[in-house]
Design a protein around this motif. Sequence first.
Motif, PDB file in Angstrom:
ATOM      1  N   ASP A   1       0.854  -1.181   0.000  1.00 56.63           N
ATOM      2  CA  ASP A   1       0.000   0.000   0.000  1.00 56.63           C
ATOM      3  C   ASP A   1       0.899   1.243   0.000  1.00 56.63           C
ATOM      4  O   ASP A   1       1.834   1.331   0.799  1.00 56.63           O
ATOM      5  N   PRO A   2       0.665   2.208  -0.897  1.00 62.55           N
ATOM      6  CA  PRO A   2       1.519   3.402  -0.946  1.00 62.55           C
ATOM      7  C   PRO A   2       1.642   4.117   0.389  1.00 62.55           C
ATOM      8  O   PRO A   2       2.709   4.644   0.723  1.00 62.55           O
ATOM      9  N   ALA A   3       0.566   4.127   1.188  1.00 63.90           N
ATOM     10  CA  ALA A   3       0.633   4.778   2.495  1.00 63.90           C
ATOM     11  C   ALA A   3       1.593   4.039   3.424  1.00 63.90           C
ATOM     12  O   ALA A   3       2.320   4.659   4.208  1.00 63.90           O
ATOM     13  N   ALA A   4       1.597   2.701   3.343  1.00 64.07           N
ATOM     14  CA  ALA A   4       2.512   1.906   4.160  1.00 64.07           C
ATOM     15  C   ALA A   4       3.951   2.118   3.713  1.00 64.07           C
ATOM     16  O   ALA A   4       4.871   2.230   4.535  1.00 64.07           O
ATOM     17  N   LEU A   5       4.145   2.189   2.395  1.00 68.17           N
ATOM     18  CA  LEU A   5       5.499   2.388   1.879  1.00 68.17           C
ATOM     19  C   LEU A   5       6.029   3.772   2.259  1.00 68.17           C
ATOM     20  O   LEU A   5       7.187   3.920   2.666  1.00 68.17           O
ATOM     21  N   GLN A   6       5.173   4.779   2.156  1.00 65.20           N
ATOM     22  CA  GLN A   6       5.578   6.126   2.566  1.00 65.20           C
ATOM     23  C   GLN A   6       5.916   6.152   4.051  1.00 65.20           C
ATOM     24  O   GLN A   6       6.944   6.715   4.452  1.00 65.20           O
ATOM     25  N   ALA A   7       5.060   5.542   4.879  1.00 64.83           N
ATOM     26  CA  ALA A   7       5.313   5.523   6.323  1.00 64.83           C
ATOM     27  C   ALA A   7       6.633   4.821   6.630  1.00 64.83           C
ATOM     28  O   ALA A   7       7.406   5.275   7.492  1.00 64.83           O
ATOM     29  N   TYR A   8       6.897   3.741   5.930  1.00 61.99           N
ATOM     30  CA  TYR A   8       8.140   2.991   6.123  1.00 61.99           C
ATOM     31  C   TYR A   8       9.353   3.869   5.828  1.00 61.99           C
ATOM     32  O   TYR A   8      10.296   3.949   6.630  1.00 61.99           O
ATOM     33  N   PHE A   9       9.355   4.561   4.700  1.00 64.50           N
ATOM     34  CA  PHE A   9      10.522   5.366   4.322  1.00 64.50           C
ATOM     35  C   PHE A   9      10.647   6.637   5.158  1.00 64.50           C
ATOM     36  O   PHE A   9      11.770   7.087   5.422  1.00 64.50           O
ATOM     37  N   VAL A  10       9.533   7.209   5.579  1.00 63.68           N
ATOM     38  CA  VAL A  10       9.612   8.368   6.471  1.00 63.68           C
ATOM     39  C   VAL A  10      10.294   7.968   7.778  1.00 63.68           C
ATOM     40  O   VAL A  10      11.179   8.684   8.282  1.00 63.68           O
ATOM     41  N   GLN A  11       9.898   6.804   8.323  1.00 65.53           N
ATOM     42  CA  GLN A  11      10.514   6.341   9.568  1.00 65.53           C
ATOM     43  C   GLN A  11      11.964   5.919   9.335  1.00 65.53           C
ATOM     44  O   GLN A  11      12.864   6.254  10.118  1.00 65.53           O
ATOM     45  N   ASP A  12      12.206   5.191   8.259  1.00 66.82           N
ATOM     46  CA  ASP A  12      13.568   4.708   7.976  1.00 66.82           C
ATOM     47  C   ASP A  12      14.532   5.869   7.748  1.00 66.82           C
ATOM     48  O   ASP A  12      15.714   5.790   8.099  1.00 66.82           O
ATOM     49  N   ASN A  13      14.024   6.944   7.192  1.00 67.89           N
ATOM     50  CA  ASN A  13      14.865   8.117   6.971  1.00 67.89           C
ATOM     51  C   ASN A  13      15.401   8.683   8.283  1.00 67.89           C
ATOM     52  O   ASN A  13      16.461   9.323   8.305  1.00 67.89           O
ATOM     53  N   GLN A  14      14.676   8.446   9.370  1.00 69.67           N
ATOM     54  CA  GLN A  14      15.128   8.958  10.673  1.00 69.67           C
ATOM     55  C   GLN A  14      16.335   8.190  11.202  1.00 69.67           C
ATOM     56  O   GLN A  14      17.057   8.681  12.068  1.00 69.67           O
ATOM     57  N   PHE A  15      16.539   6.996  10.662  1.00 65.53           N
ATOM     58  CA  PHE A  15      17.711   6.214  11.079  1.00 65.53           C
ATOM     59  C   PHE A  15      18.999   6.732  10.462  1.00 65.53           C
ATOM     60  O   PHE A  15      20.085   6.463  10.974  1.00 65.53           O
ATOM     61  N   PHE A  16      18.862   7.416   9.326  1.00 66.09           N
ATOM     62  CA  PHE A  16      20.026   7.608   8.476  1.00 66.09           C
ATOM     63  C   PHE A  16      21.170   8.324   9.196  1.00 66.09           C
ATOM     64  O   PHE A  16      22.309   7.859   9.205  1.00 66.09           O
TER      65      PHE A  16
ATOM     66  N   THR B   1      14.771  -8.019  17.106  1.00 59.70           N
ATOM     67  CA  THR B   1      13.392  -7.740  17.526  1.00 59.70           C
ATOM     68  C   THR B   1      12.889  -6.429  16.935  1.00 59.70           C
ATOM     69  O   THR B   1      11.743  -6.336  16.459  1.00 59.70           O
ATOM     70  N   LEU B   2      13.732  -5.423  16.939  1.00 66.18           N
ATOM     71  CA  LEU B   2      13.340  -4.122  16.408  1.00 66.18           C
ATOM     72  C   LEU B   2      13.119  -4.176  14.897  1.00 66.18           C
ATOM     73  O   LEU B   2      12.238  -3.471  14.375  1.00 66.18           O
ATOM     74  N   GLU B   3      13.879  -4.987  14.194  1.00 64.05           N
ATOM     75  CA  GLU B   3      13.657  -5.130  12.747  1.00 64.05           C
ATOM     76  C   GLU B   3      12.258  -5.658  12.477  1.00 64.05           C
ATOM     77  O   GLU B   3      11.541  -5.153  11.599  1.00 64.05           O
ATOM     78  N   LEU B   4      11.839  -6.677  13.223  1.00 64.58           N
ATOM     79  CA  LEU B   4      10.496  -7.226  13.059  1.00 64.58           C
ATOM     80  C   LEU B   4       9.442  -6.190  13.423  1.00 64.58           C
ATOM     81  O   LEU B   4       8.453  -6.004  12.695  1.00 64.58           O
ATOM     82  N   GLU B   5       9.640  -5.500  14.525  1.00 67.35           N
ATOM     83  CA  GLU B   5       8.668  -4.487  14.961  1.00 67.35           C
ATOM     84  C   GLU B   5       8.570  -3.341  13.964  1.00 67.35           C
ATOM     85  O   GLU B   5       7.487  -2.740  13.795  1.00 67.35           O
ATOM     86  N   PHE B   6       9.679  -3.039  13.286  1.00 63.68           N
ATOM     87  CA  PHE B   6       9.646  -1.952  12.311  1.00 63.68           C
ATOM     88  C   PHE B   6       8.775  -2.314  11.116  1.00 63.68           C
ATOM     89  O   PHE B   6       7.988  -1.491  10.627  1.00 63.68           O
ATOM     90  N   PHE B   7       8.866  -3.569  10.644  1.00 66.20           N
ATOM     91  CA  PHE B   7       7.994  -4.015   9.556  1.00 66.20           C
ATOM     92  C   PHE B   7       6.540  -4.043  10.016  1.00 66.20           C
ATOM     93  O   PHE B   7       5.626  -3.679   9.260  1.00 66.20           O
ATOM     94  N   ASP B   8       6.317  -4.491  11.258  1.00 65.18           N
ATOM     95  CA  ASP B   8       4.952  -4.486  11.801  1.00 65.18           C
ATOM     96  C   ASP B   8       4.359  -3.065  11.786  1.00 65.18           C
ATOM     97  O   ASP B   8       3.195  -2.871  11.440  1.00 65.18           O
ATOM     98  N   ALA B   9       5.179  -2.094  12.172  1.00 72.63           N
ATOM     99  CA  ALA B   9       4.719  -0.708  12.249  1.00 72.63           C
ATOM    100  C   ALA B   9       4.340  -0.180  10.866  1.00 72.63           C
ATOM    101  O   ALA B   9       3.370   0.574  10.731  1.00 72.63           O
ATOM    102  N   ALA B  10       5.110  -0.555   9.859  1.00 72.25           N
ATOM    103  CA  ALA B  10       4.790  -0.091   8.500  1.00 72.25           C
ATOM    104  C   ALA B  10       3.429  -0.612   8.061  1.00 72.25           C
ATOM    105  O   ALA B  10       2.623   0.122   7.489  1.00 72.25           O
ATOM    106  N   CYS B  11       3.151  -1.886   8.331  1.00 75.13           N
ATOM    107  CA  CYS B  11       1.867  -2.446   7.952  1.00 75.13           C
ATOM    108  C   CYS B  11       0.720  -1.867   8.766  1.00 75.13           C
ATOM    109  O   CYS B  11      -0.411  -1.763   8.282  1.00 75.13           O
ATOM    110  N   ALA B  12       1.007  -1.482  10.007  1.00 77.22           N
ATOM    111  CA  ALA B  12      -0.018  -0.908  10.871  1.00 77.22           C
ATOM    112  C   ALA B  12      -0.372   0.529  10.491  1.00 77.22           C
ATOM    113  O   ALA B  12      -1.360   1.076  10.990  1.00 77.22           O
ATOM    114  N   ALA B  13       0.410   1.113   9.604  1.00 76.20           N
ATOM    115  CA  ALA B  13       0.189   2.515   9.224  1.00 76.20           C
ATOM    116  C   ALA B  13      -1.026   2.675   8.322  1.00 76.20           C
ATOM    117  O   ALA B  13      -1.473   3.797   8.083  1.00 76.20           O
ATOM    118  N   VAL B  14      -1.571   1.570   7.819  1.00 74.40           N
ATOM    119  CA  VAL B  14      -2.740   1.653   6.924  1.00 74.40           C
ATOM    120  C   VAL B  14      -3.877   0.796   7.477  1.00 74.40           C
ATOM    121  O   VAL B  14      -3.671  -0.064   8.308  1.00 74.40           O
TER     122      VAL B  14
END
Length: 216
Positions: A33-48, A203-216
């Motif tokens: 879902d584009p909203a999930a993908l956007q949420a994923y990259f917005v959050q991942d960008n904070q790691f950079f 554990t955090l890697e799994l939770e991060f994917f969970d969070a992306a899916c939960a964004a929609v």
Amino acid sequence: MSFSARLREHNASTWDAAVGHRFVTELWLGTVDPAALQAYFVQDNQFFDAFVAMLGATVAGADRPGPRIALARQLGLLAGPENDFFARVLDAFDVPLPDRSDPELVPATRGFLDLMHHARTSGDYATCLAVLLVAEWLYLDWADRPDAEPPADAIALEWIDLHRGPAFAAWVQFLRTEFDRATAALDDPEQERVAAVFARAVTLELEFFDAACAAV
């Protein structure tokens, strides 16, 4: 069995859940879902920035010239192609500037930032390597699917390509070898401490994917 292999095996259920996550499957299919993908990259960008800082600390903590050069070279790649990728993706999603620099963070993102801050400020080479190894090795595991059909979605394909191929596989193998060397002389309590950092990162890697899916 090497220490890295033992830790991978010890965390197998969480690791495999992340590698086979719904988000990863849909990324490969190009159906996220584009909203999930956007949420994923917005959050991942904070790691950079935190990831760059932690990798810099790992360069400084290396105890041999060869590994220090290998780590420094990867730091340059991170600051180049991957940084450029994030800028283009956030532009493509038309993400507002506040959401690029200071979005509301999900718990998994906060957890990762805290873990990377701990690794960087610890000044401990093995601790930094533990976080780096999980971040890169787990991503290679889900991105390296030689028999899979590549997605038609350009963003998904480029993200996959950044985490697979001979150069990236060699980088992960270097991290495994260096992690195993750096932890070989540690006593049992120190190895347990590093193992806990490794497990927390998985554990955090799994939770991060969970969070992306939960964004929609």
